[in-house]
Write an enzyme that holds these catalytic residues in place. Structure first.
Site, PDB file in Angstrom:
ATOM      1  N   ASP A  74      12.180  54.289 -13.888  1.00 49.72           N
ATOM      2  CA  ASP A  74      11.783  55.745 -14.089  1.00 49.72           C
ATOM      3  C   ASP A  74      11.891  56.261 -15.818  1.00 49.72           C
ATOM      4  O   ASP A  74      12.633  55.591 -16.440  1.00 49.72           O
ATOM      5  CB  ASP A  74      12.636  56.495 -13.028  1.00 49.72           C
ATOM      6  CG  ASP A  74      13.934  56.066 -13.053  1.00 49.72           C
ATOM      7  OD1 ASP A  74      14.603  55.549 -14.043  1.00 49.72           O
ATOM      8  OD2 ASP A  74      14.593  56.544 -11.932  1.00 49.72           O
ATOM      9  N   ASP A 144      22.502  61.249  -3.411  1.00 50.61           N
ATOM     10  CA  ASP A 144      21.687  61.623  -2.101  1.00 50.61           C
ATOM     11  C   ASP A 144      21.070  60.566  -1.603  1.00 50.61           C
ATOM     12  O   ASP A 144      19.926  60.522  -0.739  1.00 50.61           O
ATOM     13  CB  ASP A 144      20.915  62.861  -2.448  1.00 50.61           C
ATOM     14  CG  ASP A 144      20.015  62.586  -3.658  1.00 50.61           C
ATOM     15  OD1 ASP A 144      19.955  61.297  -4.278  1.00 50.61           O
ATOM     16  OD2 ASP A 144      19.074  63.392  -4.048  1.00 50.61           O
ATOM     17  N   HIS A 146      18.796  58.670  -3.481  1.00 51.64           N
ATOM     18  CA  HIS A 146      17.714  58.309  -4.165  1.00 51.64           C
ATOM     19  C   HIS A 146      17.540  56.876  -5.007  1.00 51.64           C
ATOM     20  O   HIS A 146      18.583  56.543  -5.390  1.00 51.64           O
ATOM     21  CB  HIS A 146      17.039  59.487  -5.068  1.00 51.64           C
ATOM     22  CG  HIS A 146      17.892  59.738  -6.073  1.00 51.64           C
ATOM     23  ND1 HIS A 146      18.460  60.819  -6.495  1.00 51.64           N
ATOM     24  CD2 HIS A 146      18.221  58.891  -7.296  1.00 51.64           C
ATOM     25  CE1 HIS A 146      19.200  60.735  -7.727  1.00 51.64           C
ATOM     26  NE2 HIS A 146      19.118  59.601  -8.160  1.00 51.64           N
ATOM     27  N   GLU A 151      13.686  61.237  -4.473  1.00 52.52           N
ATOM     28  CA  GLU A 151      14.422  62.073  -4.078  1.00 52.52           C
ATOM     29  C   GLU A 151      14.232  62.205  -2.409  1.00 52.52           C
ATOM     30  O   GLU A 151      13.357  61.442  -1.832  1.00 52.52           O
ATOM     31  CB  GLU A 151      14.267  63.549  -4.540  1.00 52.52           C
ATOM     32  CG  GLU A 151      14.477  63.616  -5.925  1.00 52.52           C
ATOM     33  CD  GLU A 151      15.971  63.595  -6.345  1.00 52.52           C
ATOM     34  OE1 GLU A 151      16.647  63.055  -5.558  1.00 52.52           O
ATOM     35  OE2 GLU A 151      16.381  64.236  -7.428  1.00 52.52           O
TER      36      GLU A 151
HETATM   37  C1  GLP Z   1      19.381  58.564 -11.729  1.00 53.15           C
HETATM   38  C2  GLP Z   1      18.347  57.435 -11.946  1.00 53.15           C
HETATM   39  C3  GLP Z   1      18.477  56.197 -10.632  1.00 53.15           C
HETATM   40  C4  GLP Z   1      20.028  55.994 -10.513  1.00 53.15           C
HETATM   41  C5  GLP Z   1      20.688  57.258 -10.459  1.00 53.15           C
HETATM   42  C6  GLP Z   1      22.385  56.790 -10.335  1.00 53.15           C
HETATM   43  O1  GLP Z   1      19.086  59.445 -10.959  1.00 53.15           O
HETATM   44  N1  GLP Z   1      17.185  57.913 -11.874  1.00 53.15           N
HETATM   45  O2  GLP Z   1      17.704  55.338 -11.105  1.00 53.15           O
HETATM   46  O3  GLP Z   1      19.938  54.876  -9.702  1.00 53.15           O
HETATM   47  O4  GLP Z   1      20.871  58.078 -11.555  1.00 53.15           O
HETATM   48  O5  GLP Z   1      23.012  56.734 -11.680  1.00 53.15           O
HETATM   49  P1  GLP Z   1      24.766  56.349 -11.750  1.00 53.15           P
HETATM   50  O6  GLP Z   1      24.306  54.885 -11.494  1.00 53.15           O
HETATM   51  O7  GLP Z   1      25.090  56.924 -12.927  1.00 53.15           O
HETATM   52  O8  GLP Z   1      25.546  56.910 -10.494  1.00 53.15           O
END
Ligand code: GLP
Length: 267
Positions: A74, A144, A146, A151
């Site tokens: 993303d 959440d 995702h 989402e």
């Molecule tokens: C963002 C990214 C996700 C990722 C998430 C969790 O929202 N778009 O791809 O998995 O963060 O991040 P973290 O690993 O910092 O908890």
């Protein structure tokens, strides 16, 4: 689904890096070595330890990325490459710049500055397809549930497209934007849940107490678009690598089951 429970974050990252390295090596020694190994990659804090270990193996000559093509999950809409919170910047800063033989032309990251997001996403899906799909998609997960920026209530059949970020996600990600959720872009380009689950294998990292509900929803919950991570239950090659801290909401039976069965598993 496999659930590989490791004692702490460091062990989880080492396990995941070794798993990915083994897959790349076995591809390069196998009958399909003339085509690249196609690796899907995430951003976030979860994969940082994996990137460090993969880069170490690469720098020390144990693992080559010369025959690897990557597709990132993303990218925020409206952040240029040089913005230190763009996912392009994150990936170069935390991973690609540390590899000795990764070809720049083999790196694919959605362009959040495009004038035509729909076309950008269509081309991304087409490029993945042109390689015959993704061999292994590593991902993280939001609190959440995702996956990428899919989402809650995103279709479990979704493909790469524009996503509106929820207020919750903008609050969580605000920690990287001066603790101001308003500074977090409101939209992103993201691969779909279907793009991820079409991959031959999916490896999701889930660590920390704040991911305990998401881990339980992924492993034990009903398949539901409320927790897009739950789509992994329908995948035939899904692996969750997690740490003890994330296991707090699993039932004792589930926890014991995976610890027991993984004693017999080998990479
Ligand atoms: C963002 C990214 C996700 C990722 C998430 C969790 O929202 N778009 O791809 O998995 O963060 O991040 P973290 O690993 O910092 O908890």
């Amino acid at each position: 689904m496999r659930v590989v429970i490791q004692e702490n974050y460091e062990n989880m990252c080492k396990w995941a890096a070794d798993y990915i390295a083994a897959k790349i090596k076995s591809h390069n020694n196998g009958s399909e070595k003339d085509r690249p190994f196609v690796l899907g990659l995430p951003t976030g804090s979860s994969p940082i330890g994996v990137y460090k270990e993969l880069a170490r193996q690469n720098q020390e000559g144990e693992l080559s990325f010369a025959n690897v093509v990557t597709f990132n999950m993303d990218e925020y809409i409206g952040l240029p490459h040089e913005h230190d919170q763009s996912y392009w910047y994150f990936m170069h800063d935390n991973f690609f710049d540390h590899l000795v033989d990764m070809k720049p032309e083999s790196i694919n990251i959605l362009n959040g500055m495009t004038d035509d997001p729909e076309e950008e996403c269509r081309k991304y899906e087409a490029k993945i397809a042109s390689y015959g799909g993704i061999d292994l998609f590593m991902g993280g997960i939001g609190v959440d549930g995702h996956i990428a920026f899919n989402e809650p209530f995103t279709s479990l059949a979704s493909r790469t497209g524009v996503r509106d970020l929820t207020t919750d996600t903008r609050i969580v990600n605000g920690r990287f934007f001066d603790n101001d959720p308003e500074k977090v872009p409101a939209q992103a380009l993201s691969v779909g849940v279907g793009t991820v689950t079409d991959s031959k294998e999916v490896l999701i990292l889930i660590n920390g107490h704040n991911k305990a509900r998401a881990l339980a929803a992924t492993v034990e919950g009903p398949v539901s678009h409320k927790w897009t991570c739950s789509a992994l239950q329908l995948h035939n090659g899904a692996i969750i690598a997690c740490d003890e801290a994330a296991c707090g909401e699993l039932t004792v039976d589930t926890y014991k089951y995976f610890l027991d069965i993984e004693k017999k598993e080998r990479i």
